[in-house]
Motif scaffolding. Sequence first.
Motif, PDB file in Angstrom:
ATOM      1  N   CYS A 149      -3.481  16.833 -41.710  1.00 34.39           N
ATOM      2  CA  CYS A 149      -4.136  16.430 -42.591  1.00 34.39           C
ATOM      3  C   CYS A 149      -5.329  16.517 -43.281  1.00 34.39           C
ATOM      4  CB  CYS A 149      -4.419  15.128 -41.578  1.00 34.39           C
ATOM      5  SG  CYS A 149      -5.865  15.348 -40.723  1.00 34.39           S
ATOM      6  N   LYS A 150      -5.984  17.559 -42.801  1.00 32.32           N
ATOM      7  CA  LYS A 150      -6.416  18.684 -43.681  1.00 32.32           C
ATOM      8  C   LYS A 150      -8.724  17.725 -42.531  1.00 32.32           C
ATOM      9  CE  LYS A 150      -4.658  20.999 -46.707  1.00 32.32           C
ATOM     10  NZ  LYS A 150      -4.236  20.390 -48.346  1.00 32.32           N
ATOM     11  N   VAL A 151      -8.161  17.357 -41.998  1.00 32.02           N
ATOM     12  CA  VAL A 151      -9.678  16.438 -41.999  1.00 32.02           C
ATOM     13  C   VAL A 151     -10.376  16.954 -41.440  1.00 32.02           C
ATOM     14  CG1 VAL A 151     -10.772  14.590 -40.583  1.00 32.02           C
ATOM     15  CG2 VAL A 151      -8.780  13.645 -42.300  1.00 32.02           C
ATOM     16  N   CYS A 152     -10.417  17.667 -40.301  1.00 32.45           N
ATOM     17  CA  CYS A 152     -10.948  18.925 -39.543  1.00 32.45           C
ATOM     18  C   CYS A 152     -12.046  19.911 -40.641  1.00 32.45           C
ATOM     19  CB  CYS A 152     -10.582  19.634 -38.780  1.00 32.45           C
ATOM     20  SG  CYS A 152      -9.035  20.541 -39.010  1.00 32.45           S
ATOM     21  N   THR A 153     -10.975  20.385 -41.922  1.00 27.91           N
ATOM     22  CA  THR A 153     -11.568  21.321 -42.276  1.00 27.91           C
ATOM     23  C   THR A 153     -12.840  20.682 -43.032  1.00 27.91           C
ATOM     24  OG1 THR A 153      -9.779  20.894 -44.215  1.00 27.91           O
ATOM     25  CG2 THR A 153      -9.481  22.653 -42.829  1.00 27.91           C
ATOM     26  N   ILE A 154     -13.145  19.894 -43.861  1.00 28.54           N
ATOM     27  CA  ILE A 154     -13.832  19.063 -44.795  1.00 28.54           C
ATOM     28  C   ILE A 154     -14.950  18.254 -43.056  1.00 28.54           C
ATOM     29  CG2 ILE A 154     -14.502  16.639 -45.970  1.00 28.54           C
ATOM     30  CD1 ILE A 154     -11.045  16.810 -46.272  1.00 28.54           C
ATOM     31  N   ALA A 155     -14.156  18.243 -41.957  1.00 31.86           N
ATOM     32  CA  ALA A 155     -15.516  17.816 -40.502  1.00 31.86           C
ATOM     33  C   ALA A 155     -16.384  18.998 -40.796  1.00 31.86           C
ATOM     34  CB  ALA A 155     -15.100  17.142 -39.854  1.00 31.86           C
ATOM     35  N   CYS A 156     -15.813  20.253 -40.980  1.00 33.10           N
ATOM     36  CA  CYS A 156     -17.274  21.832 -39.965  1.00 33.10           C
ATOM     37  C   CYS A 156     -17.586  21.831 -41.556  1.00 33.10           C
ATOM     38  CB  CYS A 156     -15.479  23.004 -40.445  1.00 33.10           C
ATOM     39  SG  CYS A 156     -16.509  24.647 -39.833  1.00 33.10           S
ATOM     40  N   PRO A 157     -18.775  21.525 -40.757  1.00 33.92           N
ATOM     41  CA  PRO A 157     -20.115  22.253 -42.365  1.00 33.92           C
ATOM     42  C   PRO A 157     -19.896  23.763 -42.298  1.00 33.92           C
ATOM     43  CG  PRO A 157     -21.176  21.718 -39.885  1.00 33.92           C
ATOM     44  CD  PRO A 157     -19.425  22.006 -39.980  1.00 33.92           C
ATOM     45  N   PHE A 158     -19.490  24.251 -41.612  1.00 35.79           N
ATOM     46  CA  PHE A 158     -19.572  26.239 -41.834  1.00 35.79           C
ATOM     47  C   PHE A 158     -18.201  26.606 -42.490  1.00 35.79           C
ATOM     48  CE2 PHE A 158     -21.122  24.429 -37.890  1.00 35.79           C
ATOM     49  CZ  PHE A 158     -22.908  25.295 -38.327  1.00 35.79           C
ATOM     50  N   GLY A 159     -17.079  25.841 -42.905  1.00 36.08           N
ATOM     51  CA  GLY A 159     -15.676  25.845 -42.677  1.00 36.08           C
ATOM     52  C   GLY A 159     -14.663  26.857 -42.646  1.00 36.08           C
ATOM     53  N   THR A 160     -15.238  27.116 -41.283  1.00 36.08           N
ATOM     54  CA  THR A 160     -14.680  28.124 -40.966  1.00 36.08           C
ATOM     55  C   THR A 160     -12.847  27.570 -39.709  1.00 36.08           C
ATOM     56  OG1 THR A 160     -15.663  27.460 -38.542  1.00 36.08           O
ATOM     57  CG2 THR A 160     -16.434  29.611 -40.168  1.00 36.08           C
ATOM     58  N   VAL A 161     -12.606  26.485 -40.157  1.00 39.19           N
ATOM     59  CA  VAL A 161     -11.059  25.594 -39.899  1.00 39.19           C
ATOM     60  C   VAL A 161     -10.773  25.695 -41.050  1.00 39.19           C
ATOM     61  CG1 VAL A 161     -10.217  23.429 -39.151  1.00 39.19           C
ATOM     62  CG2 VAL A 161     -12.585  24.008 -38.714  1.00 39.19           C
ATOM     63  N   ASN A 162      -9.426  26.123 -41.797  1.00 43.83           N
ATOM     64  CA  ASN A 162      -8.779  26.778 -42.299  1.00 43.83           C
ATOM     65  C   ASN A 162      -6.952  26.622 -42.167  1.00 43.83           C
ATOM     66  OD1 ASN A 162     -10.508  28.875 -43.785  1.00 43.83           O
ATOM     67  ND2 ASN A 162     -10.435  29.589 -42.038  1.00 43.83           N
ATOM     68  N   TYR A 163      -6.165  25.685 -43.706  1.00 45.81           N
ATOM     69  CA  TYR A 163      -5.316  24.878 -43.792  1.00 45.81           C
ATOM     70  C   TYR A 163      -4.437  25.996 -43.910  1.00 45.81           C
ATOM     71  CZ  TYR A 163      -1.548  22.327 -45.383  1.00 45.81           C
ATOM     72  OH  TYR A 163       0.018  22.280 -45.817  1.00 45.81           O
ATOM     73  N   VAL A 164      -2.890  26.193 -43.268  1.00 47.27           N
ATOM     74  CA  VAL A 164      -2.706  27.314 -43.580  1.00 47.27           C
ATOM     75  C   VAL A 164      -0.880  26.690 -43.997  1.00 47.27           C
ATOM     76  CG1 VAL A 164      -1.433  29.236 -42.724  1.00 47.27           C
ATOM     77  CG2 VAL A 164      -3.130  28.723 -41.462  1.00 47.27           C
ATOM     78  N   ALA A 165      -0.892  26.892 -45.665  1.00 47.22           N
ATOM     79  CA  ALA A 165      -0.001  26.765 -46.102  1.00 47.22           C
ATOM     80  C   ALA A 165       1.602  26.063 -45.782  1.00 47.22           C
ATOM     81  CB  ALA A 165       0.120  27.553 -47.977  1.00 47.22           C
ATOM     82  N   GLU A 166       1.539  28.062 -45.129  1.00 42.26           N
ATOM     83  CA  GLU A 166       2.827  28.176 -44.768  1.00 42.26           C
ATOM     84  C   GLU A 166       3.204  27.448 -43.515  1.00 42.26           C
ATOM     85  OE1 GLU A 166       0.896  30.725 -45.072  1.00 42.26           O
ATOM     86  OE2 GLU A 166       1.468  31.095 -47.246  1.00 42.26           O
ATOM     87  N   THR A 167       3.402  27.437 -42.284  1.00 45.22           N
ATOM     88  CA  THR A 167       2.774  26.911 -40.898  1.00 45.22           C
ATOM     89  C   THR A 167       2.218  24.813 -41.540  1.00 45.22           C
ATOM     90  OG1 THR A 167       0.472  26.190 -40.768  1.00 45.22           O
ATOM     91  CG2 THR A 167       2.269  28.309 -40.196  1.00 45.22           C
TER      92      THR A 167
END
Length: 156
Positions: A89-107
């Motif tokens: 859902c990528k909510v964690c990528t938005i929540a991380c203020p440092f931008g170090t959680v990344n969505y992997v399109a392949e998976t």
Amino acid sequence: MQKSLHIDPSKCTSCLQCEMACSFENYGVFNNSLSRIKVFDFHHTGAKVPYTCTQCDEAWCMHACPVEAIKLDKDNGAKVVFEDVCVGCKVCTIACPFGTVNYVAETGKVQKCDLCGGNPACAEACPTGAITYVDANWTGLDRMRQWADKLGNQAA
């Protein structure tokens, strides 16, 4: 003893060994795009800075996850993504203020540093010592917390 990654940008030569080691450790291939650590190049100054998840105490990513796919590894303090639970859902990528959680399109899932179970491949591979895995107290984490508390970081 809690440990954390310590990054000294002044020692980074941008050799990308950390990125290669990370991708190999996690995916069995040498592919920088799969790495959970990145070397950022400040073109204007020539500075190179490795960056990855800081495994922060606040763990915004973990608290934001609606399906609890990010859990604390009590042995090393890493906040680990469980891919079998992650719904992408990528909510964690938005929540991380440092931008170090990344969505992997392949998976269709997210990825972030998990400290390689307590033996970070990036630190092991770094030939200049720009990335080390040390006692968290040595990195100044407690001093940063004390300073943040002085600035109003206390719990309400």
